[in-house]
Design an enzyme around this catalytic site. Sequence first.
Site, PDB file in Angstrom:
ATOM      1  N   LYS A 156       0.883  -1.178   0.000  1.00 17.04           N
ATOM      2  CA  LYS A 156       0.000   0.000   0.000  1.00 17.04           C
ATOM      3  C   LYS A 156       0.915   1.221   0.000  1.00 17.04           C
ATOM      4  CE  LYS A 156      -4.016   1.904   2.464  1.00 17.04           C
ATOM      5  NZ  LYS A 156      -4.899   2.158   1.339  1.00 17.04           N
TER       6      LYS A 156
HETATM    7  C1  LIG Z   1      -6.492   0.120  -3.863  1.00 18.25           C
HETATM    8  C2  LIG Z   1      -7.221  -0.395  -2.671  1.00 18.25           C
HETATM    9  N1  LIG Z   1      -7.839  -1.580  -2.742  1.00 18.25           N
HETATM   10  C3  LIG Z   1      -8.511  -2.083  -1.694  1.00 18.25           C
HETATM   11  C4  LIG Z   1      -8.611  -1.392  -0.505  1.00 18.25           C
HETATM   12  C5  LIG Z   1      -9.347  -1.984   0.655  1.00 18.25           C
HETATM   13  O1  LIG Z   1      -8.451  -2.395   1.660  1.00 18.25           O
HETATM   14  P1  LIG Z   1      -8.854  -2.397   3.190  1.00 18.25           P
HETATM   15  O2  LIG Z   1     -10.100  -3.219   3.299  1.00 18.25           O
HETATM   16  O3  LIG Z   1      -7.703  -3.024   3.880  1.00 18.25           O
HETATM   17  O4  LIG Z   1      -9.089  -0.991   3.587  1.00 18.25           O
HETATM   18  C6  LIG Z   1      -7.970  -0.158  -0.376  1.00 18.25           C
HETATM   19  C7  LIG Z   1      -8.009   0.590   0.884  1.00 18.25           C
HETATM   20  O5  LIG Z   1      -7.078   0.553   1.634  1.00 18.25           O
HETATM   21  C8  LIG Z   1      -7.259   0.354  -1.484  1.00 18.25           C
HETATM   22  O6  LIG Z   1      -6.657   1.544  -1.418  1.00 18.25           O
END
Ligand SMILES: Cc1ncc(COP(=O)(O)O)c(C=O)c1O
Length: 311
Positions: A156
């Site tokens: 991330k």
């Molecule tokens: C590109 C992306 N995909 C999926 C998610 C969903 O991830 P999470 O459920 O850990 O927030 C996020 C958010 O963090 C994201 O930025």
Amino acid sequence: MPIETTNHIWHNGELITWDKAQIHVMSHVVHYGSSVFEGIRCYKQPGGAGVFRLPEHMQRLIHSAKIYRMPLPYTLEQLNDAVVEVIEANGVTPCYIRPIAFRGYGEIGVNGLKSPIEVYIANFPWGKYVPGNEGADVCVSSWNRLAPNTMPSLAKAGANYMNSQLIRMEADTNGYAEGIALDTNGYLSEGSGENLFLVIGGTLYTSPLANSVLNGITRDSILVLARQMGIPVVEQALPRELLYICDEAFFTGTAVEVTHLRSVDRILVGDGKMGPVTTALHKAFFDIVNGLAADVHNWLTPVKVHEAVGV
Ligand SMILES: Cc1ncc(COP(=O)(O)O)c(C=O)c1O
């Protein structure tokens, strides 16, 4: 949306005031996008407040940093404690928490290995991310998600969100709440900041990690809840056109939580209303985070906040 400020931000082991949390314009991260971050929610429950899946989020931060050769000078436990410390110091629940680690001020040049690593954790009130309680009207983006072996999707990283910004700005400009990106092979990937689920004939489908998705923690929670509820779950590559003929579709993510899709490219998903499988999973998720169902998976880390301020 404007940020609602709080009093303190955690920086490298200490609480500093919100306005002191500043960096130099020549910091590595400003030029080369060298940051990794998290987004976490803290919910109010009848007996207090709890952070949703805190260790899993901070472990993902450590993993994102590891991929980019940025060893964080804190253990998982220290990072978890730091999140609790800043929430308790600011006294704001419910809230959104933003831990971020990046390469700071030191050297110029792409190779950031010698730039210092800075870690900050902020928290602030933040409401619904995808507009529309009646379901989101979304589109398929003209932008693809990150190609394999270019920008690692499982990290991330701040730089990944340049791609997310293109998806989101295009959707917004064309009057949609969000865009769904395909991967470079044309299979369904994810939204600009959300994972994607489809329901077809009572079975729950989602794209596997190899389709350039983030390993979402809400995604994992929904998979756990679905299996627990006896809903069949399939992780497989999904063709775009399933979006138009599936029975139900929804996004998951810390920001969007569980948000059903009313339409894709102006084609109604089912009858446009939240379908039975989504409704059941939505309820199971919110019952846990709102403290209405037992936290059997230990997903909530308690925080002691004396004065609660609503979002
Ligand atoms: C590109 C992306 N995909 C999926 C998610 C969903 O991830 P999470 O459920 O850990 O927030 C996020 C958010 O963090 C994201 O930025």
